[in-house]
Design an enzyme around this catalytic site. Structure first.
Site, PDB file in Angstrom:
ATOM      1  N   ASP A   1       0.872  -1.160   0.000  1.00  0.00           N
ATOM      2  CA  ASP A   1       0.000   0.000   0.000  1.00  0.00           C
ATOM      3  C   ASP A   1       0.921   1.226   0.000  1.00  0.00           C
ATOM      4  O   ASP A   1       2.115   1.114   0.308  1.00  0.00           O
ATOM      5  CB  ASP A   1      -0.877  -0.031   1.255  1.00  0.00           C
ATOM      6  CG  ASP A   1      -1.723   1.214   1.411  1.00  0.00           C
ATOM      7  OD1 ASP A   1      -2.288   1.682   0.416  1.00  0.00           O
ATOM      8  OD2 ASP A   1      -1.800   1.730   2.543  1.00  0.00           O
TER       9      ASP A   1
ATOM     10  N   ASP B   1      -0.190   5.048   0.998  1.00  0.00           N
ATOM     11  CA  ASP B   1      -0.437   6.023   2.056  1.00  0.00           C
ATOM     12  C   ASP B   1      -0.336   5.379   3.434  1.00  0.00           C
ATOM     13  O   ASP B   1      -0.929   4.323   3.692  1.00  0.00           O
ATOM     14  CB  ASP B   1      -1.829   6.643   1.905  1.00  0.00           C
ATOM     15  CG  ASP B   1      -1.954   7.469   0.627  1.00  0.00           C
ATOM     16  OD1 ASP B   1      -1.022   7.426  -0.194  1.00  0.00           O
ATOM     17  OD2 ASP B   1      -2.983   8.140   0.457  1.00  0.00           O
TER      18      ASP B   1
END
Length: 316
Positions: free
Chosen positions: A101, A103
């Protein structure tokens, strides 16, 4: 302990501040109470204080993975020390693909919040972002609501955000080591493609997937809409499979790392799903957790010692 009807696991115990006597006492007492035998023990860190140890365990078959995970979460939380349990099989040290991922994982910020900061709507957007990450809102709806608030934002705001990105401690170190070891690396983000491509270039990743922001005909401002497939939880898991198939990599050789509810399907799809400083719901469901500052601790879970990781840095 008798060795019939037992499963083999590898437990990686890590705390950047050092493994406390209190934790080690509870850990050893838990092993005894559960009739779990330690077949092998290897120190992975090279610090003055003991920080990471790998245990090869022989576990009674009646103890289910879910039962073990729940008990280890409680022990981990009591001592701020992570215990990652993995089946001790041929694939544990034969991983070939790591999917991240973006963020709050590879970078410290939520990029849509950073874009919103420039337009004075940070609070409204951040509130929606947090509810989405906690799983309280449908991701597609929350994404549309947040992006709509960005209507009229100058495209230059994206360039400003790129300059302000703060990479998570250990991100560069981890990615250099993995690339030197021959891994394929990807970022799959519910954020936006211009930022994901920037992160890909900065860290030397192989793939970047994220949502695409629509701009006005003159290319100067955001319209408040996205186009193309929305990168939600299902799409993240699908893209993980697509990359693995394209590279000829078995799912048993895939690692995924994330922090939010939007990452759960991706973490579940990979053979090793790691919740990195994640939301409580994600920690409860992921196969492994790291609640330390540095992403470099992921190398321990993959069986690399600190000295081996340092060797890989020299090859990069």
């Amino acid at each position: 302990a008798p060795y019939a009807q037992r499963a083999k696991y590898m437990a990686t115990v890590v705390n950047e501040r050092g493994l406390s006597p209190e934790f080690l006492s509870q850990w050893l007492n838990w092993l005894l109470a559960r009739k779990i035998s330690v077949e092998q023990m290897r120190r992975l860190d090279g610090h003055a204080s003991l920080m990471c140890v790998e245990f090869r365990l022989s576990v009674p078959d009646e103890l289910t993975p879910d039962e073990l995970r729940a008990e280890l979460i409680a022990i981990s939380a009591a001592h701020q020390t992570d215990v990652a349990l993995q089946p001790d099989n041929v694939f544990r040290r034969q991983k070939r693909l790591v999917v991240f991922d973006m963020d709050s994982t590879l970078i410290q910020q939520e990029v849509i919040d950073e874009i919103a900061r420039a337009t004075g709507i940070e609070r409204q957007v951040a509130a929606i972002t947090e509810r989405a990450m906690q799983g309280e809102l449908d991701f597609k709806e929350s994404l549309a609501a947040r992006v709509a608030l960005l209507e009229g934002t100058p495209v230059e705001a994206l360039e400003d955000v790129k300059r302000q990105l703060l990479f998570t401690e250990g991100a560069h170190y981890l990615c250099r080591a993995l690339k030197s070891a021959g891994f394929k690396l990807a970022v799959i983000s519910g954020g936006f493609l211009p930022l994901a491509k920037h992160v890909k270039a900065e860290l030397g990743l192989d793939y970047a997937f994220a949502n695409q922001l629509q701009v006005t005909a003159d290319g100067r401002r955001l319209t408040g809409r996205t186009f193309g497939p929305v990168v939600d939880a299902a799409r993240k898991a699908e893209l993980l499979e697509v990359i693995a198939q394209a590279e000829g990599i078995a799912i048993d050789q895939v690692v995924a790392v994330g922090d939010g509810a939007n990452d759960l399907l991706m973490l579940g799809k990979a053979s090793l799903g790691i919740a990195f400083n994640a939301k409580p719901r994600v920690q409860e469901q992921a196969r492994a957790r790291i609640n330390q500052k540095s992403l470099a601790n992921i190398l321990y879970l993959m069986g690399y010692s600190e000295s081996e990781a340092a060797e890989l840095q020299l090859l990069g």
